[in-house]
Design a protein around this motif. Structure first.
Motif, short mmCIF file in Angstrom:
data_model
loop_
_atom_site.label_atom_id
_atom_site.label_comp_id
_atom_site.label_asym_id
_atom_site.label_seq_id
_atom_site.Cartn_x
_atom_site.Cartn_y
_atom_site.Cartn_z
N LEU A 52 17.75 25.16 36.65
CA LEU A 52 16.45 25.55 37.20
C LEU A 52 15.50 26.07 36.13
O LEU A 52 14.40 26.54 36.42
CB LEU A 52 16.65 26.64 38.26
N GLY A 53 15.94 25.98 34.87
CA GLY A 53 15.09 26.42 33.77
C GLY A 53 15.14 27.91 33.53
O GLY A 53 14.23 28.48 32.91
N ILE A 54 16.20 28.57 34.01
CA ILE A 54 16.33 30.02 33.84
C ILE A 54 17.56 30.31 32.97
O ILE A 54 18.68 29.98 33.35
CB ILE A 54 16.52 30.73 35.20
N GLU A 55 17.34 30.89 31.81
CA GLU A 55 18.48 31.40 31.05
C GLU A 55 18.71 32.84 31.48
O GLU A 55 17.81 33.67 31.38
CB GLU A 55 18.25 31.35 29.55
N PRO A 56 19.91 33.16 31.96
CA PRO A 56 20.13 34.52 32.45
C PRO A 56 19.95 35.55 31.34
O PRO A 56 20.22 35.28 30.17
CB PRO A 56 21.57 34.49 32.96
N TYR A 57 19.49 36.72 31.72
CA TYR A 57 19.30 37.81 30.78
C TYR A 57 20.64 38.24 30.19
O TYR A 57 20.72 38.63 29.02
CB TYR A 57 18.63 38.98 31.50
N ALA A 58 21.70 38.15 30.99
CA ALA A 58 23.05 38.47 30.54
C ALA A 58 24.03 37.63 31.34
O ALA A 58 23.76 37.26 32.48
CB ALA A 58 23.35 39.96 30.70
N ALA A 59 25.18 37.35 30.73
CA ALA A 59 26.17 36.49 31.40
C ALA A 59 27.52 36.65 30.73
O ALA A 59 27.64 37.25 29.65
CB ALA A 59 25.72 35.03 31.35
N LEU A 60 28.55 36.11 31.38
CA LEU A 60 29.85 35.99 30.73
C LEU A 60 29.74 34.91 29.66
O LEU A 60 29.20 33.83 29.89
CB LEU A 60 30.93 35.59 31.74
N LEU A 115 28.14 26.90 27.15
CA LEU A 115 26.95 26.51 27.91
C LEU A 115 25.66 26.55 27.09
O LEU A 115 24.57 26.44 27.65
CB LEU A 115 26.82 27.42 29.14
N ARG A 116 25.79 26.76 25.78
CA ARG A 116 24.63 26.67 24.88
C ARG A 116 23.54 27.66 25.24
O ARG A 116 22.35 27.34 25.28
CB ARG A 116 24.08 25.24 24.88
N LEU A 117 23.97 28.88 25.55
CA LEU A 117 23.01 29.94 25.82
C LEU A 117 22.39 30.41 24.50
O LEU A 117 23.08 30.50 23.48
CB LEU A 117 23.71 31.12 26.52
N LYS A 118 21.11 30.73 24.52
CA LYS A 118 20.42 31.09 23.29
C LYS A 118 20.28 32.60 23.11
O LYS A 118 20.56 33.13 22.04
CB LYS A 118 19.03 30.44 23.28
N GLU A 119 19.85 33.29 24.16
CA GLU A 119 19.56 34.71 24.01
C GLU A 119 20.29 35.59 25.01
O GLU A 119 20.14 36.81 24.99
CB GLU A 119 18.05 34.95 24.16
N ALA A 120 21.08 35.02 25.88
CA ALA A 120 21.75 35.80 26.92
C ALA A 120 22.68 36.85 26.31
O ALA A 120 23.43 36.57 25.37
CB ALA A 120 22.53 34.88 27.85
N ARG A 121 22.62 38.04 26.85
CA ARG A 121 23.48 39.11 26.37
C ARG A 121 24.89 38.94 26.94
O ARG A 121 25.07 38.54 28.09
CB ARG A 121 22.90 40.48 26.78
#
Length: 517
Positions: A268-276, A283-289
């Motif tokens: 949906l175009g949302i990178e979570p602010y924090a995640a496992l 999952l190629r997260l860029k900035e998620a804590r």
């Protein structure tokens, strides 16, 4: 007289001072019940009956019943003793290897004797009470806790129906007034307040994951109408239902506690602010804590100060214990784990105000799946595909969820004969692979954390499979139709919109050589 059925009933004497209690000893093979407990009793039944309690018991001619009346005093200030009056019968578990009825008969006989005999009767009575209390884990406490737990379970199952205090008291086997007092003492709320909390919790989930009207939601969770629901909601949260929905949809600090929900958010175009974050699911997260690798760390979760937490109702045992704290940290949106991935995506979209984006994404995905299916048809038409997961000493067959949802579902590929209806996966011994004869064999990760040790173990397991003489007899092996998806652990096997979209691309890449022939 044996074989006859007698009904013994009446009121126990209240005693001159109003604190005379009675110890009931019932022995035999019949069923009996004592109000308000109302539970079947077998063999020995032992209860302390408060003054004025109603007693009803059904016994046969071969049963024996005895009632011992006694005073119950409690030490007070200044060394004084005051009467104690129980509000509810105390039920004891029979003491193994102890004939309580025989002890009761001996007490009764000595009570009819002289002063020394009566003293011995009192000593025996004290010993009897001691045996009962030592042989029971909190005689009244455990029974009360079970009764309260039963009503809590009943509320969770029936919150959407009309549930009265009297119904709950009936489930607990208590009077309504006593049940209410005991419930509040145990849980800090009245039964009605607790039930309202359950209903509001379900209402919140419906508000955030469906497009139903307030009226429909109110009725679906057990409220009489939307106006009463709105008042209760405002009292509990401080805001109206509509304002609450707007707050959550405007949330900036979105936290995901499951990888597949992270995948839906990414779609949906949302990178979570924090995640496992771990190497199982790159999952190629860029900035998620990072709030944990495989399970959420409560301290890290609280430290990121989330606006909203996305989770599901399926946890391992350790996370289940933590889950009660999630709602104390931030509003929690629970997406049902076993629902279809498209339904999950739409519910995440409703909660984040991205309904339009979700429908656009799904429309694009359906078109892409059709195009991929058409492109692959020269290679896959009429051929069966077996999906085998290989891990550290473990192996499984994937079914119609996760990677199977794309291959067997969206692309319409054929499962081998005999595979059956496997939901997520089924662990097997490696030798079971040879009982299938697929045209195409796809090897992928099973509980692969990406560590050198696990990768080495997977290579060893594959070497074991391939060294078996039956391997070369398989149709897929003879025709060189064996392919692997090991390089990115579980990126392609995750049950999420994000991973399914990537898998379509990967399959085209994987089978491009075959398509060019």
């Amino acid at each position: 007289m044996s074989g006859y059925l007698y009904r013994l009933s009446g009121r126990l004497p209240p005693g001159g001072a109003g604190y005379l209690h009675s110890l009931l000893l019932l022995s035999g093979k019949t069923e009996s019940f004592v109000r308000p407990v109302r539970r079947p009793k077998m063999l020995q039944t032992v209860m302390i009956i408060p003054p004025g309690a109603d007693l009803s018991a059904y016994i046969g001619g071969w049963e024996r019943i005895m009632v011992l009346s006694f005073s119950m005093l409690q030490e007070s200030t200044g060394g004084q003793h005051v009467p104690v009056c129980l509000e509810q019968p105390i039920e004891f578990s029979p003491v193994p290897g102890c004939s309580l009825m025989d002890i009761g008969m001996e007490i009764s006989e000595k009570l009819d004797g002289d002063a020394p005999q009566r003293m011995k009767a009192n000593i025996l009575f004290q010993e009897l009470l001691l045996a009962l209390f030592e042989g029971s884990s909190g005689p009244n406490e455990s029974a009360q806790e079970r009764a309260i737990a039963q009503t809590v379970e009943y509320m969770h199952r029936n919150y959407h129906r009309s549930v009265s205090r009297e119904q709950l008291a009936e489930v607990a086997g208590m009077s309504a007034d006593y049940y209410s007092r005991l419930f509040k003492k145990k849980l800090g709320q009245t039964p009605v307040e607790f039930l309202t909390g359950i209903r509001l919790k379900h209402a919140k989930q419906a508000l955030l994951s469906t497009k139903e009207s307030f009226r429909a939601i109110a009725q679906s969770v057990g409220f009489a109408d939307e106006f009463y629901f709105s008042r209760k909601f405002r009292t509990a949260t401080g805001v109206s239902p509509s304002h609450y929905v707007r707050q959550v949809k405007a949330a900036q600090r979105i936290v995901s506690l499951q990888h597949h929900l992270t995948g839906h958010l990414l779609a949906l175009g949302i990178e979570p602010y924090a995640a496992l974050v771990n190497s199982y699911y790159p999952l190629r997260l860029k900035e998620a804590r990072d709030i944990g690798h495989f399970r959420p760390d409560l301290d890290k979760l609280a430290a990121v100060e989330p606006d909203v937490i996305f989770t599901c109702e399926v946890y391992d045992e350790e996370t289940q214990q933590k889950s009660r704290m999630f709602e104390h940290i931030a509003q929690t949106v629970t997406i049902p784990f076993f629902e279809d991935w498209r339904t999950q995506l739409r519910k995440v979209a409703v909660a984040t105000g991205r309904e339009g984006e979700a429908e656009d994404w799904l429309q694009h995905y359906e078109l892409k799946a059709q195009q991929t299916r058409a492109a692959l048809s020269p290679f896959t038409e009429g051929k069966s595909v077996l999906i085998v997961g290989v891990g550290n000493g473990r192996i499984c067959l994937f079914g119609h969820r996760n990677v199977g949802a794309v291959l067997y579902g969206d692309l319409g590929l054929q499962a081998p004969d005999g595979l059956g209806d496997i939901g997520l996966y089924r662990e097997i011994d490696y030798s079971e692979i040879y009982s299938y004869d697929p045209d195409i064999l796809l090897l992928t990760s099973f509980r692969n954390d990406g560590s050198p040790l696990t990768k080495l173990a997977i290579r060893e397991k594959i070497r074991q499979i391939e060294s078996d003489p039956r391997w070369m007899a398989m149709k897929a092996v003879r025709s060189s139709k064996v392919y692997s998806l090991f390089e990115e652990q579980h990126l392609y096997t995750l049950y999420s919109a994000y991973s399914h979209n990537l898998l379509l691309d990967k399959l085209l890449e994987l089978w491009r050589t075959e398509l060019s022939k």
